[in-house]
Scaffold this motif. Sequence first.
Motif, PDB file in Angstrom:
ATOM      1  N   ARG A 249      -7.932  -1.625   2.125  1.00  0.00           N
ATOM      2  CA  ARG A 249      -6.996  -0.524   1.923  1.00  0.00           C
ATOM      3  C   ARG A 249      -6.186  -0.704   0.628  1.00  0.00           C
ATOM      4  O   ARG A 249      -5.911   0.254  -0.093  1.00  0.00           O
ATOM      5  N   LEU A 250      -5.810  -1.935   0.336  1.00  0.00           N
ATOM      6  CA  LEU A 250      -5.068  -2.193  -0.901  1.00  0.00           C
ATOM      7  C   LEU A 250      -5.928  -1.903  -2.121  1.00  0.00           C
ATOM      8  O   LEU A 250      -5.492  -1.239  -3.067  1.00  0.00           O
TER       9      LEU A 250
ATOM     10  N   ARG B 255       1.261  -5.019 -10.456  1.00  0.00           N
ATOM     11  CA  ARG B 255      -0.027  -4.584  -9.899  1.00  0.00           C
ATOM     12  C   ARG B 255      -1.149  -5.517 -10.363  1.00  0.00           C
ATOM     13  O   ARG B 255      -2.051  -5.841  -9.586  1.00  0.00           O
TER      14      ARG B 255
ATOM     15  N   TRP C  12       2.726   1.595  -3.478  1.00  0.00           N
ATOM     16  CA  TRP C  12       1.949   1.198  -4.658  1.00  0.00           C
ATOM     17  C   TRP C  12       2.384   1.947  -5.915  1.00  0.00           C
ATOM     18  O   TRP C  12       2.470   1.371  -7.000  1.00  0.00           O
ATOM     19  N   GLY C  13       2.680   3.206  -5.788  1.00  0.00           N
ATOM     20  CA  GLY C  13       3.070   4.009  -6.947  1.00  0.00           C
ATOM     21  C   GLY C  13       4.384   3.594  -7.572  1.00  0.00           C
ATOM     22  O   GLY C  13       4.669   3.963  -8.725  1.00  0.00           O
TER      23      GLY C  13
ATOM     24  N   SER D 223      -8.278   0.096  -2.316  1.00  0.00           N
ATOM     25  CA  SER D 223      -8.576   1.534  -2.386  1.00  0.00           C
ATOM     26  C   SER D 223      -7.540   2.310  -3.197  1.00  0.00           C
ATOM     27  O   SER D 223      -7.755   3.474  -3.534  1.00  0.00           O
ATOM     28  N   GLN D 224      -6.420   1.664  -3.523  1.00  0.00           N
ATOM     29  CA  GLN D 224      -5.383   2.342  -4.301  1.00  0.00           C
ATOM     30  C   GLN D 224      -5.829   2.630  -5.731  1.00  0.00           C
ATOM     31  O   GLN D 224      -5.267   3.512  -6.385  1.00  0.00           O
ATOM     32  N   GLU D 225      -6.840   1.894  -6.214  1.00  0.00           N
ATOM     33  CA  GLU D 225      -7.300   2.097  -7.595  1.00  0.00           C
ATOM     34  C   GLU D 225      -8.825   2.129  -7.635  1.00  0.00           C
ATOM     35  O   GLU D 225      -9.485   1.172  -7.221  1.00  0.00           O
TER      36      GLU D 225
ATOM     37  N   ILE E 105       0.836  -1.209   0.000  1.00  0.00           N
ATOM     38  CA  ILE E 105       0.000   0.000   0.000  1.00  0.00           C
ATOM     39  C   ILE E 105       0.870   1.257   0.000  1.00  0.00           C
ATOM     40  O   ILE E 105       0.646   2.182  -0.779  1.00  0.00           O
ATOM     41  N   THR E 106       1.865   1.277   0.872  1.00  0.00           N
ATOM     42  CA  THR E 106       2.724   2.452   1.010  1.00  0.00           C
ATOM     43  C   THR E 106       3.495   2.751  -0.265  1.00  0.00           C
ATOM     44  O   THR E 106       3.718   3.911  -0.620  1.00  0.00           O
TER      45      THR E 106
END
Length: 534
Positions: free
Chosen positions: A426-427, A397, A389-390, A429-431, A386-387
Amino acid sequence: MKKHFVLAINNIVKYGDTDIFPFPYETRLFDDMTDEVAISLVETHTHFEARLIEAPPVNISTFSTLGYTGYRWSTQIDPYWNAYFLGVTLSLAEKIEQARLSPSSVYSYRFKPDNRESSLFDKSVTWRNFQQDSLDYCRSNDQIKFVVTCDIADFYTRIYHHRLENALDRIDRSKATSSKIKKLIQHFSGTNSYGLPVGGAASRILAELALDSVDRILFINGIEFKRYVDDFAVFCTSREHAHSSLTFISRKLMENEGLTLQKHKTSIMSKEEFVSLTEARLRGFDEDEGSPMKAKFMSLPIRYDPYSANATEQYQEIKKSLADFDLLGMLSSELQKSKINQPFTKQLVRAFAAADDKILSGAFKIIFNNILELYPIFTTILQVAITHWGRIDADTRHVIRNSVIRLLRDDSFILKTELNLAYTVRLLSQENTVENQTLLADVYQRNSSSILLTSLITQVMGKWEVHFWLSDLRRTFATMNPWQRRIFLVCSYLLGDEGTHWVQHNKARFNFIESLYRDWAGKRKGLGNLSEAL
């Protein structure tokens, strides 16, 4: 009192409220409105009983995994009341520290606040110091022939309130502050007369106070020992001495605190056995897995403070130190085992965050293709993913998404743990995709009684500005749990005119905590960055 509340707020902003649950969005609220929140907490201190009735704390308590087959009970305190609980505890913390036995015997959570760093505990007194000093003391004393190692069973959750209350009253003779701490503890534990919430800094301070009387009884009776939280090392001159010391400790823990020792973690070892085992623990693995390279790797300070003034230099130094290690090779080797070495593999996963993006992506492709084998450290894996991800490439991904979706659709045992499912949310939620919206809507329906998941999914839908979902949800506001009420109130500011009208219509129903959230959401909306804060 205000200075204690400010330190409590800043500590929560920087370090979170626990190291177990997902980092709460309230840290942004506390950061943006430190002074306003501190003033509110002072008012709560002045009108404690009335405010406790108006908006009593509602905590989240759930299991988290511990190894392959174990679980531990963890609590996330209501964020506002957590800040208050920590602040009032900090107001007594200096006196508590002064009352405790010397750090040469008791190593855990020695209070040494640093306002510049917003930290609370002495960073030079740690678990490693406890282990290393125990090892050095044992080696240097020729009279020591045996060592007892023991661990208190369910330490935090079994602390007896009456004993702790007496200790607090001795610290705070007026009982003006201790009475409020006692009242909060009673609220947190419901009808039970024992137990502190696991995970927070206030509980750590209070737990050490609760055990101080036992520490002193051992000391004045000539028991040579060192302690870190619930772990004891007791140094003895003979096997008979070891047995009698163990009997004495067991009896005093039960008589004075109603606590017992874990049978499977209690052992009497020869001096040589203790030295060998402690050396292995300091390296972070079992003796038969030992190697100088692994020992060196485990000693690396992988965790660094991204908010510190020299964060970039710290990061580059860690990155440079990893150049000597074949991280992907070490991961592949670990996956060949029937059971992973959990401390070592956790360190390895965190190390990938400081590696090049290509290595990070390659590692997480391997990790999620083998996620069932790595489930004991599932939350650590997702925290790092999560931290960062970018930084993970598109192909990896895709692998991660497919792996997580498969776990959800197969109703995997991994996601039977509420905390693991929360990190999965939470994971996702990244996309913001239609597929992810659908998945989270399904998780919401299946877990409608979960405070953690309903509030977290509402937060994600707000972050994504899924208007139709939020608009439909507003009809249930009156029956929402307090956590979800607050996040929905914040998200209503993303609903345009509909949200504005709703807030105006319901503002008389907001309690003093919800009013803080309303003010924060309004400020963030005015700056145009509300969804970023979620």
